[in-house]
Design an enzyme around this catalytic site. Sequence first.
Site, PDB file in Angstrom:
ATOM      1  N   SER A   1      13.301  22.089 105.681  1.00 32.07           N
ATOM      2  CA  SER A   1      13.319  21.298 104.446  1.00 32.07           C
ATOM      3  C   SER A   1      14.697  21.093 103.825  1.00 32.07           C
ATOM      4  O   SER A   1      14.800  20.811 102.635  1.00 32.07           O
ATOM      5  CB  SER A   1      12.389  21.947 103.414  1.00 32.07           C
ATOM      6  OG  SER A   1      12.821  23.261 103.099  1.00 32.07           O
ATOM      7  N   CYS A   2      15.761  21.194 104.614  1.00 30.36           N
ATOM      8  CA  CYS A   2      17.090  20.984 104.021  1.00 30.36           C
ATOM      9  C   CYS A   2      17.216  19.571 103.463  1.00 30.36           C
ATOM     10  O   CYS A   2      17.830  19.358 102.412  1.00 30.36           O
ATOM     11  CB  CYS A   2      18.188  21.257 105.043  1.00 30.36           C
ATOM     12  SG  CYS A   2      18.070  20.299 106.563  1.00 30.36           S
ATOM     13  N   GLY A   3      16.615  18.590 104.161  1.00 29.58           N
ATOM     14  CA  GLY A   3      16.667  17.210 103.673  1.00 29.58           C
ATOM     15  C   GLY A   3      15.935  17.048 102.358  1.00 29.58           C
ATOM     16  O   GLY A   3      16.404  16.348 101.454  1.00 29.58           O
TER      17      GLY A   3
END
Length: 226
Positions: free
Chosen positions: A55-57
């Site tokens: 979930s870095c984006g």
Amino acid sequence: MRRATLCLLLLLAGPSWAGQMAISAMPGGAVIFKKVESIRERRFANLVEQKTDFSCGAAALATILRQAYWLDVDEEHVIKGMLVNADQDLVRTQGFSMLDMKRYLESIGMRARGYKIGPDTLLTVKIPVVVLVEIRGYKHFVVMQRAEKDWVYIGDPVLGNKRLSRDDFLAGWNGIVFAVLGEGYDKANALLDPPTPLTAKTKMNEFRPVGDAELMDFGFIQSDFF
């Protein structure tokens, strides 16, 4: 006994005083309190932390939406929104793509633009953008907050606010910036003035809000400012 009792009372009162430091600086011995920022709080100031492996984006996008547009969203909210039109199996193995981000932004009435730019034009980026970088062999999305002649400031969902040398940033960056565009953009948002690194004494350049003309060059339209 009296001293021991006083110490016990101070210990019991400790949690309510967390984040404050007493300073005896007033005439007559009066005490004032100053808020103390922990190293971790400073590291992640104004950023949404990444909570999952993929979930870095979502965290980077949530950071821009919260700070630059004052939207009440968090990482979980953005993840759910992006999963609506994404390949969930692919997301679990490779994470979200810029296309997933673009579709999500369009679903909430915003716009997205991807730009391929060269190192010489890095300084022309005057808004916080999402970029894909490789740091220590790990590729993921971060927020590029500000670029200077010798330094690039990023908001990393895992590592927090970081300042990279221009050469180090260019070595790990793929040359693409992903811009979030829409109404309500805060031209003086906190991401444009990232925290000074704990090892630095001063900033080389003072923060200056960006003008409408510069923003319109990057893809904003006049109605976004009203």
